[in-house]
Design an enzyme around this catalytic site. Structure first.
Site, PDB file in Angstrom:
ATOM      1  N   ASP A  74      -6.860  -3.945   6.443  1.00  0.00           N
ATOM      2  CA  ASP A  74      -8.112  -3.330   6.848  1.00  0.00           C
ATOM      3  C   ASP A  74      -8.997  -3.191   5.606  1.00  0.00           C
ATOM      4  O   ASP A  74      -8.599  -3.568   4.514  1.00  0.00           O
ATOM      5  CB  ASP A  74      -7.874  -1.972   7.539  1.00  0.00           C
ATOM      6  CG  ASP A  74      -6.980  -1.052   6.721  1.00  0.00           C
ATOM      7  OD1 ASP A  74      -6.984  -1.172   5.476  1.00  0.00           O
ATOM      8  OD2 ASP A  74      -6.275  -0.223   7.309  1.00  0.00           O
ATOM      9  N   GLU A  94       0.815  -1.219   0.000  1.00  0.00           N
ATOM     10  CA  GLU A  94       0.000   0.000   0.000  1.00  0.00           C
ATOM     11  C   GLU A  94       0.843   1.261   0.000  1.00  0.00           C
ATOM     12  O   GLU A  94       0.406   2.318  -0.428  1.00  0.00           O
ATOM     13  CB  GLU A  94      -0.917  -0.036   1.239  1.00  0.00           C
ATOM     14  CG  GLU A  94      -1.907   1.096   1.335  1.00  0.00           C
ATOM     15  CD  GLU A  94      -3.008   0.809   2.354  1.00  0.00           C
ATOM     16  OE1 GLU A  94      -3.435  -0.363   2.461  1.00  0.00           O
ATOM     17  OE2 GLU A  94      -3.438   1.746   3.043  1.00  0.00           O
ATOM     18  N   TYR A 132       5.124   4.101  12.052  1.00  0.00           N
ATOM     19  CA  TYR A 132       4.023   4.599  11.253  1.00  0.00           C
ATOM     20  C   TYR A 132       2.992   5.331  12.124  1.00  0.00           C
ATOM     21  O   TYR A 132       2.510   4.766  13.113  1.00  0.00           O
ATOM     22  CB  TYR A 132       3.366   3.423  10.524  1.00  0.00           C
ATOM     23  CG  TYR A 132       2.378   3.855   9.490  1.00  0.00           C
ATOM     24  CD1 TYR A 132       2.810   4.544   8.373  1.00  0.00           C
ATOM     25  CD2 TYR A 132       1.025   3.595   9.638  1.00  0.00           C
ATOM     26  CE1 TYR A 132       1.908   4.959   7.411  1.00  0.00           C
ATOM     27  CE2 TYR A 132       0.119   4.002   8.692  1.00  0.00           C
ATOM     28  CZ  TYR A 132       0.565   4.694   7.581  1.00  0.00           C
ATOM     29  OH  TYR A 132      -0.322   5.108   6.650  1.00  0.00           O
TER      30      TYR A 132
END
Length: 615
Positions: free
Chosen positions: A115, A8, A329
């Site tokens: 997610d 991602e 993160y």
DNA sequence: GCAAGGTC
């Protein structure tokens, strides 16, 4: 066999490549400056030794819009509820890179976050890859499931791929469609009407969003509660007695009453007694818990409270620190560290600091406490923690200095013991009434030594009372008090409200607040701390909508958005479908739109009145 | 010129 792996974000592609290749990989540039393609060999149990290219996207690849026939001005806003929706590539260079790399790949493996949005981004990646390679079929796509970047976990994930979850993909596509239709139609309706009557400038936009308006609603609601508040008087009895020359105040165990006469009568009864009697003495051990591992929302709440930093500024500073490798993160909902987390190494890297290094060293020598576990987990990222050490004097941004120091102190606090105190309390009987008094002695500060943002201090100590002793009352009075108005909304509270009501996500809450500021719906004001209050326009919009006769729904409250969130989860769970949810919620918003459309002049006039009354 | 969601 060649396998194309796509993450991602660039940082994940790099780290997973490093792990799977054992550090033995080749780096190629792509047309996008953030994205690299990593080539290496890896032995997948299902395929044997493979040539792997690992790359990434940068979040969503595509967005949605209406076709030209439905451009602003080309159609009436209500049409947008049933208009066709087209998908458009937002980052062509990223898209092209996937198309190219997929050309000679026999297998596509998705490495996006675990997610809902990650699942959908995986689907976007699949569609891009199929453009370059039509032999790829969605049911054969490998989807890795990983929730952190620990080596053995990543290797496990590589060996045990699953398939893309079409239910989660449908849930996200449902959200995307609804947000676009509702947002665009109401925004055009509001903007055109307000502009027409010169309530807003020609260059301005009055936007409506399914998250923006509930956020604005919270601010307006609080503001009105403060303004409409009328204080009420109450009465209570307070007692003072002296022992060994020390005066101690006792509070009534009954609290207070709004009936003065009632309190007066009880007080008169008390006054018949000259002495009071200590009927109970108690010693209790009190703990003040070390904080939970840090999530994005907590970081933003604390930075707003401790440093008066906006949520957006706090997240931006954390992002910059992350991009230079100082912090982990910064967008995470997880408040539990993974079992394999390297606490020792993380603390060791902080021992050289002049402010907290000594404390970190002491922790290592005296023993690290297990961090507490919260109950939130996004299955994608660990709690925010320091990764590499940086001397904050070398950072140029004041916000970054504060955020780094805060994250380190918070982390060290997580690995420290709870603070301990002794609470002594005494119960006094005066006539028929009982009163209590207590004193706190903090005996071990523990985590509070390093987590200096929080105060928990010893109070005045009680004299050494003896159980059953009778002492003269040196002062017994009726005290009058009054209820106080709630405070104006702070950003910290607003973030907490949004979080609790499912308005926005860890990554977007700050943006929604920023948006309603930029739209001129609310303003930040300095008033013993920073507060957020609605502008006349913001007031007018919320009250205008609240004055309309909708059928059991509200455009200014969080309920519809929450209902959407619940329905999306049901799509993921398979108990309902995208079509059913769309039919239901689109129907509700469409009805609300037609009521709004009919009454839009009223709303505009109302805004006009509120604005002129306040200018 | 519109949304909210990712990420840089």
């Amino acid at each position: 066999m060649k396998i194309l792996c796509v993450a991602e974000k660039p940082s994940i592609a790099k780290e997973v490549s490093r792990i799977l290749s054992g550090g033995n990989f080749r780096t190629r540039n792509s047309k996008n400056k953030y994205i690299k393609n990593y080539d290496f060999k890896f032995n997948f149990p299902r395929k044997g030794s493979c040539d792997v290219t690992m790359t990434s996207v940068v979040g969503h690849l595509t967005g949605v819009d209406f076709p030209p026939a439905y451009k602003w001005g080309n159609c009436i806003a209500g049409k947008l509820f049933d208009a066709e929706i087209v998908e458009k590539v937002m980052k062509q260079d990223v898209f092209d890179n996937i198309v190219n790399e997929a050309r000679n790949s026999g297998q596509l493996m998705i490495w996006t976050d675990c997610d809902r949005e990650g699942e959908y981004i995986g689907y976007e990646i699949f569609k891009a890859a199929s453009k370059g390679n039509n032999r790829l079929a969605i049911e054969n796509i490998w989807r890795s499931r990983f929730s952190h970047l620990e080596r053995s976990h990543i290797i496990q994930a590589a060996a045990n791929p699953v398939t893309l979850d079409l239910k989660a993909i449908n849930a996200v596509s449902c959200r995307i469609e609804l947000d676009l239709r509702v947002g665009a139609s109401f925004t055009r309706l509001l903007t055109d009407a307000l502009k027409n009557k010169s309530v807003i400038d020609a260059k301005d936009v009055a936007s409506y969003g399914t998250c923006q308006f509930p956020t604005l609603g919270f601010v307006v609601d609080r503001y009105k509660r403060v303004k409409s508040f009328t204080p009420e008087k109450f009465w209570h009895i307070q007692v003072e007695l002296a022992k060994d020359g020390v005066k101690t105040n006792f509070n009534w165990t009954k609290g207070h009453f709004f009936d003065r006469l009632y309190v007066m009568n009880l007080y008169q009864e008390c006054l018949k007694h000259k002495d009071g009697k200590i009927i109970k003495l108690e010693q209790k051990r009190r703990s003040n818990y070390r904080p939970l591992p840090l999530t994005t929302v907590e970081l933003q709440k604390d930075c707003s409270m401790f440093f008066k930093m906006s949520a957006k500024a706090a997240l931006e500073a954390a992002e910059k620190l992350y991009n230079r490798g100082f912090l982990s993160y910064p967008r995470t909902e997880t408040d539990t560290f993974p079992a394999t987390f390297d606490f020792k190494g993380t603390i060791e890297r902080q021992t050289s600091d002049s402010r907290w290094g000594e404390y970190a060293s002491r922790l290592l020598t005296n023993g690290i406490e297990n961090a507490r576990s919260g109950n939130k987990n996004d299955e994608a990222h660990p709690p925010i923690h320091p990764v590499n050490y940086v001397n904050i004097n070398t950072l140029t941004s004041a916000d970054e200095k504060k955020v780094y120091e805060y994250v380190v102190r918070r982390f060290l606090a997580c690995c420290s013991k709870d603070a301990i105190g002794q609470q002594t309390s005494a119960t006094l009987l005066w006539g028929d009434e009982t009163f209590t008094s207590s004193g706190l002695m903090v005996t071990e500060k523990n985590y509070l030594e390093i987590y200096t943002y929080k105060k928990w201090e010893s109070s005045k100590q009680l004299p050494k009372f003896i159980q059953g002793e009778v002492l003269p009352i040196t002062g017994g009075i009726i005290k009058e008090g009054k209820t106080t108005a709630p405070n104006y909304m702070t950003e910290t509270e607003l973030i907490a409200l949004m979080d609790a009501n499912g308005i926005g996500t860890d990554a977007t809450i700050a943006e929604h607040i920023d948006k309603i500021i930029n739209r001129g719906y609310v303003v930040k004001e300095k008033k013993k701390g920073e507060i957020i209050v609605p502008s006349p326009l913001g007031m007018g919009l919320i009250e205008g909508f609240d004055g309309m006769d909708f059928d059991n729904i509200s455009l200014s409250k969080p309920f519809l958005r929450k209902r959407l969130e619940t329905s999306l989860q049901q799509i993921v769970d398979g108990t309902t479908t995208k079509d059913e949810v769309l039919a239901e919620l689109k129907g509700l918003y469409k009805q609300a739109f037609s009521v709004s459309n009919r009454n839009i002049n009223q709303l505009v006039n109302y805004c006009k009145t509120v604005i002129s009354e306040n200018s």
